[in-house]
Design an enzyme around this catalytic site. Structure first.
Site: not given
Ligand code: FRU
Length: 492
Positions: A36-39, A63, A96, A170, A221, A303
């Site tokens: 998984w990857m996000n920010d 996640w 983040s 963040d 965020e 999301w």
């Molecule tokens: C944004 C977020 C940030 C948080 C991170 C958690 O997409 O919700 O606020 O630091 O992702 O993975």
């Protein structure tokens, strides 16, 4: 021995082929090898190398406990994934944040003439959350003396304790030269709080803003703060990602233009504007570097459905790198985003058609297509395949809005809202329209009017799009059309 080596390379090759075969694995957008990857996090440029860190859970395609993954690139296009940079610790997951190159060793972390890179991130304590505490997100720092390869967490963490605000995260840090200090923008529930520091360890709270203006359909965020010079004056842009509450549903990034004096941000107006009106550009932030360019990458998902999209070994990709700018239209300031020029290194046999009344071409689905001087009338650009799947990008003259329609574009049943038509307003004052579309295996990025309106959207065709067709109302001639196939940037 040789036999073993060739067996090993065969296995490697097989592995790469398997990676390449995932139909929605981007050909030229960064995606993690697995998991998984996000920010995007902690992006910086130093000694000829771009560093991208990212929210990462390597064990699952959903996640989970957050790490900082790491990738490096000479040009923000060709990425090599590196070992994981930051692992969860006793203070929690690594959420983040940002990274700075501490040229003057203000932190004192530098040793033997080595310049420290300092990462500033949020620790998220899952136990604290479970226990329903309100102070489980705190800010911590770590430093690297080998340009981001290995990291040491600071023993004095947390550097900012939580005053009792559940969403407190963040940190985005930059150097504020006029006052010789570091400034941090931090998302604190429904507003942005600014802090400042001389050494990256001791932070002073300066001000907060935003609870009474802007979009508030969800929590605030991933802020970022960046200066632009325009007509001899400095303007500051404050980016604020929100989830949910985006203009087309789910998560998106709004921005405000104003003044910043190192302590307080004062917006010129409080009108709602979005950096990208498409559904799939979130949590975008800029690279820390010495140069003049303002370079941003975002998480190319939403999301609302990120954990359900039909990829197999991995989930999510980043947007292409974008160069940000500021433009004034009819007295109002707008943030612009255009693809970084490095994107052009992937062009294959670009061709131009001048003064054409129509446009149609076969494609392999990976392309960079630009229309200059489209008539100011409703039009559509349809990307289709032999399964009759079609993704439509267009302009609706009566309402003055661009749109992306993925209702018949391919897979969509994984989430109820995915197929909804998405809209972005035209803000340009020019009569003719410019439109650039960059398509990868599972995404389109649309830049209208030099980046004044931008829309990024995922799409999951069951076969690559093989045909492109422009339809205008009156077949008015288009000054210039440029089509370039895009070369894949890597094996996976
Ligand atoms: C944004 C977020 C940030 C948080 C991170 C958690 O997409 O919700 O606020 O630091 O992702 O993975």
């Amino acid at each position: 021995m040789n036999r073993y080596i060739s067996l090993f390379s065969l296995l490697l090759l097989a592995g790469n082929v398997a990676l390449a075969q995932e139909p929605y694995r981007p050909a030229f957008h960064f995606s993690p090898k697995k998991g998984w990857m996000n920010d995007p996090n902690g992006m910086f440029y130093q000694e000829g190398v771009y560093h991208l860190f990212f929210q990462h859970y390597p064990d699952k395609t959903k996640w989970g406990p957050m790490h900082w993954g790491h990738a490096t690139s000479p040009d923000m296009i060709h990425w090599t994934e590196q070992p994981i940079a930051l692992f969860p610790d006793k203070l929690g997951y690594i959420f983040s944040g940002s990274a700075v190159v501490d040229y003057n060793n203000t932190s004192g972390f530098g040793k033997d003439g080595k310049t420290p890179v300092v990462a500033i991130y949020t620790n998220h304590s899952a136990e604290g959350e479970k226990a329903k505490r309100t102070d489980y997100q705190t800010q911590g720092i770590a430093y690297s003396l080998d340009n981001g390869r290995t990291w040491t967490k600071y023993e004095g963490n947390p550097v900012i304790k939580n005053p009792g605000i559940v969403d407190f995260r963040d940190p985005k840090v930059s150097w504020y030269a006029p006052k010789n200090k570091w400034v941090m923008a931090l998302a604190t529930k429904d507003r942005i709080t600014f802090y400042s520091s001389a050494n990256l360890k001791d932070w002073t709270r300066e001000s907060d803003l935003g609870h009474d203006f802007g979009a508030h359909g969800g929590v605030w965020e991933c802020p970022d703060l960046m200066p632009f010079e325009l007509n001899g004056k400095t303007y500051w842009v404050l980016l604020v990602s929100i989830n949910p509450g985006g203009p087309n549903g789910g998560s998106a990034t709004q921005y405000f233009v104003g003044d910043f004096d190192g302590s307080t941000f004062r917006p010129l107006d409080t009108q709602e504007r979005w950096m990208d009106y498409g559904t799939d550009n979130y949590a975008g932030v800029t690279f820390f570097h010495k140069g003049k360019r303002t370079l941003l990458m975002g998480w190319m998902s939403n999301w609302q459905y990120a954990q359900d999209v039909p990829t197999v070994d991995f989930r999510s990709a980043m947007t292409l790198p974008r160069e940000m700018g500021l433009q004034q239209v009819n007295g109002t300031f707008y943030l612009t985003s255009t693809p970084a020029k490095e994107v052009e290194t992937l062009w294959e046999a670009p061709r131009n058609v001048k003064n054409a009344g129509t446009f149609e071409t076969a494609t392999k689905g990976l392309f960079d297509l630009e229309f200059k001087g489209l008539p100011n009338e409703s039009f559509s650009v349809a990307l289709s395949n032999s399964l009759n799947e079609v993704l439509v990008i267009g302009y609706d003259k009566p309402s003055g809005r661009y749109f992306i329609d993925r209702s018949a574009a391919g897979k969509k049943d994984f989430e109820a809202g995915f197929a909804k038509r998405q809209w972005g307003p035209r803000v340009s004052a020019q009569s003719k329209i410019d439109l650039r579309i960059i398509a990868d295996r599972a995404s389109v990025e649309v830049f209208a009017d030099g980046g004044l309106t931008v829309m990024t959207a995922l799409c999951f065709p069951n076969q690559p799009y093989s045909h492109i067709q422009l339809k205008t109302e009156k077949k008015t001639r288009v000054a210039n059309i440029r089509y370039a196939a895009m070369k894949p940037a890597k094996v996976h």
